[in-house]
Write an enzyme that holds these catalytic residues in place. Sequence first.
Site, PDB file in Angstrom:
ATOM      1  N   SER A 116       0.804  -1.230   0.066  1.00  0.00           N
ATOM      2  CA  SER A 116       0.292  -0.031  -0.008  1.00  0.00           C
ATOM      3  C   SER A 116       0.858   1.253  -0.029  1.00  0.00           C
ATOM      4  O   SER A 116       0.294   2.464  -0.248  1.00  0.00           O
ATOM      5  CB  SER A 116      -0.939  -0.028   1.302  1.00  0.00           C
ATOM      6  OG  SER A 116      -2.000  -0.844   0.899  1.00  0.00           O
ATOM      7  N   TYR A 126      -3.975   3.263   7.439  1.00  0.00           N
ATOM      8  CA  TYR A 126      -5.321   2.647   7.453  1.00  0.00           C
ATOM      9  C   TYR A 126      -6.238   3.184   8.380  1.00  0.00           C
ATOM     10  O   TYR A 126      -6.219   4.539   8.786  1.00  0.00           O
ATOM     11  CB  TYR A 126      -5.293   0.896   7.796  1.00  0.00           C
ATOM     12  CG  TYR A 126      -3.985   0.369   6.717  1.00  0.00           C
ATOM     13  CD1 TYR A 126      -4.288   0.152   5.380  1.00  0.00           C
ATOM     14  CD2 TYR A 126      -3.098  -0.281   7.239  1.00  0.00           C
ATOM     15  CE1 TYR A 126      -3.279  -0.123   4.514  1.00  0.00           C
ATOM     16  CE2 TYR A 126      -2.023  -0.961   6.402  1.00  0.00           C
ATOM     17  CZ  TYR A 126      -2.464  -0.763   5.064  1.00  0.00           C
ATOM     18  OH  TYR A 126      -1.380  -1.442   4.288  1.00  0.00           O
TER      19      TYR A 126
END
Length: 309
Positions: A65, A245
């Site tokens: 990510s 996140y």
Amino acid sequence: MQCMELNNLPDLLEQVKPCTNEGKVATYIPALGEANANDIGIAIYDKEHHYISAGNTEVNFTLQSISKVITLALALMDRGTDYVFSKVGMEPTGDPFNSIIKLETSNPSKPLNPMINAGALAVTSMIAGEENEEKMARILHFVRDLAANPKIQYSAEVAISELETAHLNRSLCYYMKQNGIIDGDVEELMDLYTKQCSIQVNCIDLARIGLVFAMDGFDPYTKEQIIPPNVAKICKTFMVTCGMYNASGEFAIRVGIPAKSGVAGGILACVKGQVGIGIYGPALDNKGNSVAGLKLMELLSMQENWSMF
């Protein structure tokens, strides 16, 4: 701050090393499960050509990510802010990075930000190029420029492992295609996205990339403006609001600097005008962040007064 003055970096690393026992390596992508959960390393570059590192800094791992920040910068350079944000929003979600919920409940039905999987897939679909080979070559060239490392490649093994198990990401793509967020072939996009996530770096590469973002897109070593300042600032803002996140709010309170994590265990971070930081610790918490890496960032931010708040 002069990086070479961080003489206690090895001591801080030893202090957080027991935290590796509190996490687990990611296994939902089978190839990632081969990582050593006990690894922990950090590298820091500053603008004055000082560099310091400790631990497992030369272990190669995939961006996962973290690549979302890099492709966002490239897409903004390719397409401009108006086009990119007509397809992807700017707001945090509070949901897991792979959630489909907000796509179904938002109107218009577009990803809330570029740091969740749906948003990152939409961003990757915007990278300029005729075919995937050209697009991937451009992404790799960009990463190599940022890291000042022409040898960076992607792991075909990890890319294949991801492609074979990315059923939820395919679902996100088909939903977005149905709603006009992405065009083109879903499998082609999945192929490019998994290769992007599988680009291999080490802590040293990440720290060098972080320094470029810390300097608003300017590389103080090569004297090159790699990313336009406004694009770098947009990317750093997303790193603060969405980069860790659904633990981004807590990270902002405890550490207070732009950062982006990946499920291979990497953390890319930067302190405005000062340093770039690269961390590797594949033992993750239940939100997908490196357990030891988070603690190390918290200790360093407190010691060096890095928080932007």
